[in-house]
Design a protein around this motif. Sequence first.
Motif, PDB file in Angstrom:
ATOM      1  N   GLN A 320       0.799  -1.221   0.000  1.00  0.00           N
ATOM      2  CA  GLN A 320       0.000   0.000   0.000  1.00  0.00           C
ATOM      3  C   GLN A 320       0.835   1.276   0.000  1.00  0.00           C
ATOM      4  N   LYS A 321       2.144   1.121   0.065  1.00  0.00           N
ATOM      5  CA  LYS A 321       3.004   2.303   0.207  1.00  0.00           C
ATOM      6  C   LYS A 321       3.378   2.958  -1.117  1.00  0.00           C
ATOM      7  N   SER A 322       3.232   2.236  -2.227  1.00  0.00           N
ATOM      8  CA  SER A 322       3.529   2.842  -3.527  1.00  0.00           C
ATOM      9  C   SER A 322       2.860   2.037  -4.626  1.00  0.00           C
ATOM     10  N   PRO A 323       2.564   2.671  -5.760  1.00  0.00           N
ATOM     11  CA  PRO A 323       1.943   1.940  -6.873  1.00  0.00           C
ATOM     12  C   PRO A 323       2.807   0.789  -7.383  1.00  0.00           C
ATOM     13  N   ILE A 324       4.137   0.986  -7.424  1.00  0.00           N
ATOM     14  CA  ILE A 324       5.014  -0.080  -7.912  1.00  0.00           C
ATOM     15  C   ILE A 324       5.036  -1.235  -6.921  1.00  0.00           C
ATOM     16  N   ALA A 325       4.984  -0.920  -5.629  1.00  0.00           N
ATOM     17  CA  ALA A 325       4.957  -1.969  -4.618  1.00  0.00           C
ATOM     18  C   ALA A 325       3.684  -2.804  -4.751  1.00  0.00           C
ATOM     19  N   GLN A 326       2.553  -2.145  -4.982  1.00  0.00           N
ATOM     20  CA  GLN A 326       1.303  -2.881  -5.173  1.00  0.00           C
ATOM     21  C   GLN A 326       1.387  -3.754  -6.417  1.00  0.00           C
ATOM     22  N   GLU A 327       2.012  -3.219  -7.456  1.00  0.00           N
ATOM     23  CA  GLU A 327       2.191  -3.987  -8.689  1.00  0.00           C
ATOM     24  C   GLU A 327       3.073  -5.208  -8.444  1.00  0.00           C
ATOM     25  N   ALA A 328       4.095  -5.030  -7.604  1.00  0.00           N
ATOM     26  CA  ALA A 328       4.986  -6.148  -7.282  1.00  0.00           C
ATOM     27  C   ALA A 328       4.221  -7.245  -6.547  1.00  0.00           C
ATOM     28  N   LEU A 329       3.438  -6.871  -5.534  1.00  0.00           N
ATOM     29  CA  LEU A 329       2.693  -7.878  -4.788  1.00  0.00           C
ATOM     30  C   LEU A 329       1.644  -8.547  -5.668  1.00  0.00           C
ATOM     31  N   ASP A 330       0.973  -7.764  -6.511  1.00  0.00           N
ATOM     32  CA  ASP A 330      -0.024  -8.339  -7.417  1.00  0.00           C
ATOM     33  C   ASP A 330       0.616  -9.377  -8.334  1.00  0.00           C
ATOM     34  N   ALA A 331       1.817  -9.071  -8.824  1.00  0.00           N
ATOM     35  CA  ALA A 331       2.516 -10.011  -9.706  1.00  0.00           C
ATOM     36  C   ALA A 331       2.877 -11.288  -8.958  1.00  0.00           C
ATOM     37  N   HIS A 332       3.388 -11.133  -7.726  1.00  0.00           N
ATOM     38  CA  HIS A 332       3.686 -12.301  -6.894  1.00  0.00           C
ATOM     39  C   HIS A 332       2.444 -13.166  -6.709  1.00  0.00           C
ATOM     40  N   LEU A 333       1.335 -12.550  -6.299  1.00  0.00           N
ATOM     41  CA  LEU A 333       0.127 -13.304  -5.982  1.00  0.00           C
ATOM     42  C   LEU A 333      -0.457 -13.972  -7.222  1.00  0.00           C
ATOM     43  N   GLU A 334      -0.402 -13.289  -8.338  1.00  0.00           N
ATOM     44  CA  GLU A 334      -0.905 -13.880  -9.577  1.00  0.00           C
ATOM     45  C   GLU A 334      -0.101 -15.121  -9.940  1.00  0.00           C
ATOM     46  N   LYS A 337      -0.839 -17.974  -7.324  1.00  0.00           N
ATOM     47  CA  LYS A 337      -2.142 -18.613  -7.556  1.00  0.00           C
ATOM     48  C   LYS A 337      -2.081 -19.539  -8.766  1.00  0.00           C
ATOM     49  N   ALA A 338      -1.426 -19.080  -9.823  1.00  0.00           N
ATOM     50  CA  ALA A 338      -1.347 -19.867 -11.050  1.00  0.00           C
ATOM     51  C   ALA A 338      -0.560 -21.153 -10.853  1.00  0.00           C
ATOM     52  N   HIS A 339       0.322 -21.165  -9.859  1.00  0.00           N
ATOM     53  CA  HIS A 339       1.175 -22.330  -9.631  1.00  0.00           C
ATOM     54  C   HIS A 339       0.822 -23.079  -8.342  1.00  0.00           C
ATOM     55  N   GLY A 340      -0.377 -22.809  -7.820  1.00  0.00           N
ATOM     56  CA  GLY A 340      -0.870 -23.572  -6.685  1.00  0.00           C
ATOM     57  C   GLY A 340      -0.158 -23.306  -5.376  1.00  0.00           C
ATOM     58  N   LEU A 341       0.426 -22.125  -5.224  1.00  0.00           N
ATOM     59  CA  LEU A 341       1.155 -21.814  -4.000  1.00  0.00           C
ATOM     60  C   LEU A 341       0.305 -21.090  -2.965  1.00  0.00           C
ATOM     61  N   LEU A 342      -0.903 -20.703  -3.345  1.00  0.00           N
ATOM     62  CA  LEU A 342      -1.785 -20.030  -2.400  1.00  0.00           C
ATOM     63  C   LEU A 342      -2.877 -20.986  -1.944  1.00  0.00           C
ATOM     64  N   GLU A 343      -3.183 -20.944  -0.660  1.00  0.00           N
ATOM     65  CA  GLU A 343      -4.199 -21.812  -0.097  1.00  0.00           C
ATOM     66  C   GLU A 343      -5.605 -21.286  -0.332  1.00  0.00           C
ATOM     67  N   THR A 344      -5.717 -19.956  -0.533  1.00  0.00           N
ATOM     68  CA  THR A 344      -7.039 -19.355  -0.730  1.00  0.00           C
ATOM     69  C   THR A 344      -6.952 -18.323  -1.829  1.00  0.00           C
ATOM     70  N   ASP A 345      -8.104 -17.868  -2.284  1.00  0.00           N
ATOM     71  CA  ASP A 345      -8.217 -16.757  -3.221  1.00  0.00           C
ATOM     72  C   ASP A 345      -8.782 -15.546  -2.509  1.00  0.00           C
ATOM     73  N   GLY A 346      -8.476 -15.420  -1.225  1.00  0.00           N
ATOM     74  CA  GLY A 346      -9.026 -14.339  -0.422  1.00  0.00           C
ATOM     75  C   GLY A 346      -8.612 -12.980  -0.920  1.00  0.00           C
ATOM     76  N   ALA A 347      -9.293 -11.964  -0.470  1.00  0.00           N
ATOM     77  CA  ALA A 347      -9.033 -10.599  -0.908  1.00  0.00           C
ATOM     78  C   ALA A 347      -7.657 -10.151  -0.474  1.00  0.00           C
ATOM     79  N   GLN A 348      -6.951  -9.522  -1.393  1.00  0.00           N
ATOM     80  CA  GLN A 348      -5.612  -9.050  -1.089  1.00  0.00           C
ATOM     81  C   GLN A 348      -5.607  -8.030   0.038  1.00  0.00           C
ATOM     82  N   SER A 349      -6.582  -7.157   0.027  1.00  0.00           N
ATOM     83  CA  SER A 349      -6.575  -6.087   1.019  1.00  0.00           C
ATOM     84  C   SER A 349      -6.690  -6.609   2.436  1.00  0.00           C
ATOM     85  N   GLU A 350      -7.215  -7.841   2.578  1.00  0.00           N
ATOM     86  CA  GLU A 350      -7.354  -8.429   3.905  1.00  0.00           C
ATOM     87  C   GLU A 350      -6.164  -9.333   4.243  1.00  0.00           C
TER      88      GLU A 350
END
Length: 358
Positions: A320-334, A337-350
């Motif tokens: 939440q501290k910068s647009p590029i940081a949010q882009e970095a986390l979004d890329a990680h999470l995407e 998720k695509a490679h089965g490393l996340l246990e849930t599809d919960g909301a990022q903001s939470e």
Amino acid sequence: MKIRTLTHSITLASATLVMAGTVHAQELSVQTSFNSGDYAYQYLQEEWVPKVEEMTGGDVTLNLMPIGSVVPYKETLEAVGMGLLDGDLTAPAYFAGRDPAFALMGDLIAGYDKPSQFLDFCKNGGGEEVLQKAIDKVVPDKVHVVGCGPYKREALVAAVPIRSVEDLKGLKFRSPEGLAAAVFERAGATPVNIPFSEVYTSLQQGVVDAADASAYVNNDASGLHDIAKYPIYPGIHSMSSQQFTINENTWEALSEEDQQALNEWFYAAFNDLADAVHQQDEKLVARDKAKGDITVIDWPQEERDKFREIARGAWQEFAQKSPIAQEALDAHLEYMKAHGLLETDGAQSEGEASSTQG
């Protein structure tokens, strides 16, 4: 006379070709974040630095230098941009003070199970592109990202026994600034930002109780276990990434084939190094357990899960501290998720993003 003249001409032509080859070959001086005695540094020097010349057909050679050889460890980006260094092979986390994106690209605490996953994220999942955006914010259009990713799952160096999240409270932890420091602070510890080269003396003098340092094999090579006899392995926290960058003008002067070769070299070298480091870690841990003078602590899964929850909150905070940081986390999470490393599809903001443990 004609034979002598012809021989002389051939000799001159051969000399010219040799000189032309010498001029064409380019040595890249790259400052790393390794100490010269680190296992990883020595492995790359012996096994992979010679392959650069081979993979580029003799066009490029590589001169890897230890941390601080030319400039302080936090100044390599500017040095590469100005051409004082041809490149760096260093930790993006060192630049977390410039933009929080460097923290998320430097080490997604408790995110990935294996170095190969993070390396693939960089190469094929958008990691290189996000890191390039972060670097361009600091030194616009002057530094090119060749590759990024970790080579080890770090162990934790500790001078006191730490067997749970509760035991972290009140301890002084060496940690690079950024995400790692935030996680330790959220867990109740006091982070102290000092370079890796000062970890030994800081532990020895009691400046810190524990240290986010490196892989078990590197910590062993640095003598850290001689003074901090309670390492946590497998580590609970870090899989620190590296960035391989080259001055933009130097990069543009290379052929497309050489550019591709350097990109392939980095990922091949780091995947191989990750395997070698893991094997060495396992051997040294078995040795130390057998000797009995070092207490190797392996956290139970319940405590690892608690610590991951703390880390997950820090991911969101930094994003939440910068647009590029949010882009970095979004890329990680995407990617995760695509490679089965996340246990849930919960909301990022939470902060509902977690990974399996290997």
